[in-house]
Scaffold this motif. Structure first.
Motif, PDB file in Angstrom:
ATOM      1  N   ILE A 141       0.841  -1.206   0.000  1.00  0.00           N
ATOM      2  CA  ILE A 141       0.000   0.000   0.000  1.00  0.00           C
ATOM      3  C   ILE A 141       0.870   1.248   0.000  1.00  0.00           C
ATOM      4  O   ILE A 141       0.546   2.247  -0.647  1.00  0.00           O
ATOM      5  CB  ILE A 141      -0.968  -0.012   1.204  1.00  0.00           C
ATOM      6  N   ALA A 142       1.994   1.182   0.696  1.00  0.00           N
ATOM      7  CA  ALA A 142       2.914   2.321   0.775  1.00  0.00           C
ATOM      8  C   ALA A 142       3.804   2.449  -0.459  1.00  0.00           C
ATOM      9  O   ALA A 142       4.626   3.355  -0.545  1.00  0.00           O
ATOM     10  CB  ALA A 142       3.771   2.194   2.034  1.00  0.00           C
ATOM     11  N   GLY A 143       3.647   1.527  -1.422  1.00  0.00           N
ATOM     12  CA  GLY A 143       4.388   1.622  -2.672  1.00  0.00           C
ATOM     13  C   GLY A 143       5.696   0.850  -2.724  1.00  0.00           C
ATOM     14  O   GLY A 143       6.493   1.067  -3.631  1.00  0.00           O
ATOM     15  N   LEU A 144       5.919  -0.037  -1.786  1.00  0.00           N
ATOM     16  CA  LEU A 144       7.164  -0.812  -1.787  1.00  0.00           C
ATOM     17  C   LEU A 144       7.002  -2.109  -2.572  1.00  0.00           C
ATOM     18  O   LEU A 144       5.910  -2.661  -2.681  1.00  0.00           O
ATOM     19  CB  LEU A 144       7.579  -1.145  -0.350  1.00  0.00           C
ATOM     20  N   THR A 164      14.236  -4.680   2.516  1.00  0.00           N
ATOM     21  CA  THR A 164      15.168  -3.545   2.456  1.00  0.00           C
ATOM     22  C   THR A 164      15.999  -3.621   1.178  1.00  0.00           C
ATOM     23  O   THR A 164      16.150  -2.629   0.462  1.00  0.00           O
ATOM     24  CB  THR A 164      16.080  -3.546   3.701  1.00  0.00           C
ATOM     25  N   ALA A 165      16.525  -4.803   0.870  1.00  0.00           N
ATOM     26  CA  ALA A 165      17.349  -4.984  -0.335  1.00  0.00           C
ATOM     27  C   ALA A 165      16.529  -4.836  -1.612  1.00  0.00           C
ATOM     28  O   ALA A 165      17.040  -4.342  -2.622  1.00  0.00           O
ATOM     29  CB  ALA A 165      18.027  -6.353  -0.296  1.00  0.00           C
ATOM     30  N   LEU A 166      15.256  -5.256  -1.581  1.00  0.00           N
ATOM     31  CA  LEU A 166      14.388  -5.120  -2.762  1.00  0.00           C
ATOM     32  C   LEU A 166      14.052  -3.662  -3.070  1.00  0.00           C
ATOM     33  O   LEU A 166      13.631  -3.351  -4.184  1.00  0.00           O
ATOM     34  CB  LEU A 166      13.060  -5.861  -2.547  1.00  0.00           C
ATOM     35  N   ASN A 167      14.191  -2.798  -2.085  1.00  0.00           N
ATOM     36  CA  ASN A 167      13.801  -1.392  -2.212  1.00  0.00           C
ATOM     37  C   ASN A 167      14.979  -0.480  -1.868  1.00  0.00           C
ATOM     38  O   ASN A 167      14.974   0.207  -0.841  1.00  0.00           O
ATOM     39  CB  ASN A 167      12.611  -1.109  -1.287  1.00  0.00           C
ATOM     40  N   PRO A 168      16.007  -0.440  -2.735  1.00  0.00           N
ATOM     41  CA  PRO A 168      17.215   0.331  -2.410  1.00  0.00           C
ATOM     42  C   PRO A 168      16.949   1.825  -2.216  1.00  0.00           C
ATOM     43  O   PRO A 168      17.710   2.492  -1.521  1.00  0.00           O
ATOM     44  CB  PRO A 168      18.140   0.073  -3.601  1.00  0.00           C
TER      45      PRO A 168
END
Length: 176
Positions: A141-144, A164-168
């Motif tokens: 929902i937050a766009g991650l 965390t790694a998927l979303n640098p």
């Protein structure tokens, strides 16, 4: 003091800058779990800040869990609950990263929390609908970007490190 604040607002408006007065932050937490403490590994979200539209102060947290822990959790769906953590517990957890939400995203998260909480029947499943899936839905929902590797479904800290790694763009560090 009020005059100083007013002066800053006038100065900012003259130069086209408006200070951000309201925002809600969404933080993603994990707990390592401990037999001594009597808690299993867990992940949950924390919402803090102020809504832009209304000025309402937000200070909430939510985690999805089985209503009671026991051997039945290993055998398929069981009754569920949305748990709210005490502030002193939150300080003992791992905060992986924090992002800013729009008011619309905050409202969507609140609706999703209610949907998980109010779902009829046995809705918690250790492999297909646990705290990781709940937090993952809030992250989406937050766009991650979110994914659920099978070997991480019972390892919240490892999973949040993976997110965390998927979303640098988060610029977050992994927690050891």
């Amino acid at each position: 003091m009020h005059r100083l604040f007013a002066l800053i607002l006038v100065f900012c408006s003259l130069f086209g800058a408006t200070p951000a007065l309201a925002e809600v932050k969404l933080s993603f937490h994990s707990f390592n779990g401990s037999v001594i403490v009597g808690r299993y590994p867990h992940t949950f979200i924390v919402l803090e800040g102020t809504l832009d539209e209304t000025g309402e102060v937000v200070s909430e947290n939510y985690g999805f869990t089985a209503k009671s822990a026991g051997p039945s959790v290993l055998n398929g769906p069981v009754e569920h609950d949305v748990m709210i953590e005490k502030p002193k517990y939150i300080t003992k957890t791992n905060r992986h990263f924090t992002i800013t939400l729009t008011d619309a995203q905050y409202r969507r998260i609140k609706k999703e929390v209610a949907a998980w909480r109010d779902a009829p029947g046995k809705f918690y499943d250790l492999d297909t609908r646990n705290c990781i899936h709940f937090v993952g839905k809030m992250a989406e929902i937050a766009g991650l970007k979110v994914d659920y590797p099978k070997d991480m479904l019972r390892r919240p800290k490892k999973w949040l490190n993976y997110i965390t790694a998927l979303n640098p763009r988060l610029g977050a560090r992994q927690i050891k």
